[in-house]
Design an enzyme around this catalytic site. Structure first.
Site, mmCIF file in Angstrom:
data_model
loop_
_atom_site.group_PDB
_atom_site.id
_atom_site.type_symbol
_atom_site.label_atom_id
_atom_site.label_comp_id
_atom_site.label_asym_id
_atom_site.label_seq_id
_atom_site.Cartn_x
_atom_site.Cartn_y
_atom_site.Cartn_z
ATOM 1 N N THR A 200 27.450 20.869 -18.612
ATOM 2 C CA THR A 200 27.361 21.070 -19.895
ATOM 3 C C THR A 200 26.838 19.638 -20.733
ATOM 4 O O THR A 200 27.078 18.809 -20.138
ATOM 5 C CB THR A 200 28.965 21.228 -20.575
ATOM 6 O OG1 THR A 200 29.521 22.482 -20.025
ATOM 7 C CG2 THR A 200 29.216 21.319 -22.183
ATOM 8 N N ARG A 228 34.680 35.848 -21.694
ATOM 9 C CA ARG A 228 35.328 34.432 -21.851
ATOM 10 C C ARG A 228 34.434 33.571 -22.813
ATOM 11 O O ARG A 228 33.223 33.204 -22.651
ATOM 12 C CB ARG A 228 35.838 33.981 -20.439
ATOM 13 C CG ARG A 228 36.485 32.588 -20.716
ATOM 14 C CD ARG A 228 35.388 31.414 -20.349
ATOM 15 N NE ARG A 228 36.373 30.037 -20.095
ATOM 16 C CZ ARG A 228 35.626 28.841 -20.470
ATOM 17 N NH1 ARG A 228 34.468 28.829 -20.540
ATOM 18 N NH2 ARG A 228 36.423 27.800 -20.154
ATOM 19 N N VAL A 229 35.136 32.877 -23.683
ATOM 20 C CA VAL A 229 34.392 31.692 -24.458
ATOM 21 C C VAL A 229 35.306 30.539 -24.073
ATOM 22 O O VAL A 229 36.596 30.652 -24.298
ATOM 23 C CB VAL A 229 34.430 32.083 -25.757
ATOM 24 C CG1 VAL A 229 33.825 30.868 -26.531
ATOM 25 C CG2 VAL A 229 33.476 33.213 -25.988
ATOM 26 N N GLY A 230 34.688 29.426 -23.920
ATOM 27 C CA GLY A 230 35.210 28.009 -23.842
ATOM 28 C C GLY A 230 35.451 27.066 -25.135
ATOM 29 O O GLY A 230 35.419 27.832 -26.025
ATOM 30 N N ASP A 231 35.447 26.214 -24.882
ATOM 31 C CA ASP A 231 35.623 25.196 -25.997
ATOM 32 C C ASP A 231 34.394 24.653 -26.764
ATOM 33 O O ASP A 231 34.350 24.247 -27.864
ATOM 34 C CB ASP A 231 36.361 23.839 -25.541
ATOM 35 C CG ASP A 231 35.612 23.266 -24.587
ATOM 36 O OD1 ASP A 231 35.260 23.776 -23.484
ATOM 37 O OD2 ASP A 231 35.591 21.697 -24.595
ATOM 38 N N THR A 251 33.433 17.810 -22.483
ATOM 39 C CA THR A 251 33.185 18.759 -21.364
ATOM 40 C C THR A 251 34.355 18.723 -20.468
ATOM 41 O O THR A 251 35.121 17.727 -20.271
ATOM 42 C CB THR A 251 31.866 18.095 -20.916
ATOM 43 O OG1 THR A 251 31.734 18.950 -19.791
ATOM 44 C CG2 THR A 251 32.010 16.613 -20.490
HETATM 45 N N1 ASP Z 1 33.983 23.050 -21.545
HETATM 46 C C1 ASP Z 1 33.058 24.129 -20.738
HETATM 47 C C2 ASP Z 1 33.670 25.407 -20.947
HETATM 48 O O1 ASP Z 1 34.898 25.365 -20.530
HETATM 49 C C3 ASP Z 1 32.499 23.795 -19.577
HETATM 50 C C4 ASP Z 1 32.239 22.513 -19.003
HETATM 51 O O2 ASP Z 1 32.352 21.565 -19.864
HETATM 52 O O3 ASP Z 1 31.809 22.119 -18.094
HETATM 53 O O4 ASP Z 1 33.217 26.422 -21.194
#
Ligand code: ASP
Length: 332
Positions: A200, A228-231, A251
């Site tokens: 990321t 799915r959606v992350g942060d 991240t």
């Molecule tokens: N934070 C990102 C997510 O959860 C993944 C990452 O930063 O590696 O989608």
């Protein structure tokens, strides 16, 4: 006065000077970036050099913009676009695969001067999701657009639209196949925990006008399901900026960053508790998240250009540049 007395007086003066508190540093411009957190300890010389050189190139690109009076917003978008175009990072071209063999990308940007923000999530055909996030911020009434609607909007804004096959990389495809095979063998269904991967990307910049902008772009987690959606595209979780405090890009394991509202929490701690950007960020990563079992890291900088880059994994690709220095690091 004899020589001894003079010597004592001089050394007293010197020691008084030494104990004076250090002058608070303030930088005209600054930029900090990350290329993801994970658990690698030895990537091999060749790969380490590839990462170090692209991180350096990205920092120098940011420097050119900021040194010449460019905005932090331009800096964040230009530098993240460059990293999105590289297959080395889990964003844009190097995005990981979903359970269904797709690449679904998320990105967000926030401007600390007016607290405006934009984000896209689950997009499959926008070459540079960070540019789409900026268009949402500047040319729509909304903050977040998702999936096909976001792609339609990006097309109207004349952004570069690509066939979804553009995002294919053999390495990421093979990783998905390995995980699917493991799932079949063990009968356990799970997303890949971010314990071995990186990628990321995030940038936070302070320009000569004192404006802070933060941005983040990702392909999310390998084998993610159900849209799915992350942060990363969530303002306050993965990205935050406020000219009165700091800018932040995160991240790591997104579900934790969402629940603990990590990016905004750095800013709020500074605002409500009077903590420095470093103290606030270290507290959240090494205490709050660690206790909860959340793994990852963040980058942040404050209005004086002070930078912090804490993480609770074994590595986080990262670096910063200011008029006085350029730093890149991969591991602890
Ligand atoms: N934070 C990102 C997510 O959860 C993944 C990452 O930063 O590696 O989608």
């Amino acid at each position: 006065m004899n020589k001894l007395v003079i010597l004592v007086l001089v050394s007293l003066l010197v020691s008084c000077h030494d104990t004076k508190p250090a002058e608070k540093q303030s930088y005209e411009w600054a930029m900090v970036l990350h290329g993801g957190a994970g658990y690698a300890t030895d990537l091999g010389v060749e790969l380490e050099q590839s990462y170090a050189s692209i991180l350096t190139a990205a920092l120098k690109q940011g420097e050119t913009i900021l040194k010449n009076g460019g905005t932090s917003e331009d800096c964040v978008v230009e530098v993240i676009s460059m990293l999105e175009d590289s297959p080395l990072f889990n964003s844009g071209k190097g995005a990981v695969f979903t359970h269904d063999g797709q690449n679904e990308l998320d990105a967000s940007i926030m401007r600390g001067g007016d607290m405006e923000a934009g984000a896209v999530a689950g997009v499959r055909t926008i070459r540079n999701p960070i540019k789409a996030a900026r268009e949402v911020m500047n040319n729509s009434k909304h903050v977040m657009l998702t999936a096909r609607g976001a792609e339609q909007f990006a097309t109207l804004q004349k952004l570069d639209i690509v066939d979804s096959s553009y995002f294919f990389t053999q390495q990421n495809y093979d990783r998905l196949q390995d995980i699917l095979a493991k799932e079949k063998e063990t009968g356990m269904v799970d997303e890949e925990h971010p314990d071995s991967k990186f990628g990321t990307v995030g940038v936070v910049a302070l320009d000569k006008s004192g404006n802070i902008t933060a941005g983040t772009s990702t392909g999310g987690m390998t084998n993610k399901k159900y849209d799915r959606v992350g942060d990363s595209p969530i303002i306050g979780a993965g990205t935050y900026a406020n000219n009165a405090t700091c800018g932040v890009s995160c991240t790591g394991h997104g579900e934790y960053f969402i629940r603990y509202n990590v990016a905004a929490d750095v800013s709020k701690r500074m605002e409500y508790l009077g903590e420095s950007v470093d103290v606030a960020a270290q507290q959240i990563i090494h205490q709050t998240l660690e206790e909860a079992g959340g793994k990852g890291g963040l980058i942040a900088l404050d209005t004086d250009g002070n930078v912090t880059m804490p993480f609770n994994t074994t590595a986080m690709f990262r670096g910063y540049i200011r008029p006085d220095t350029l730093v890149t690091r991969l591991y602890d």
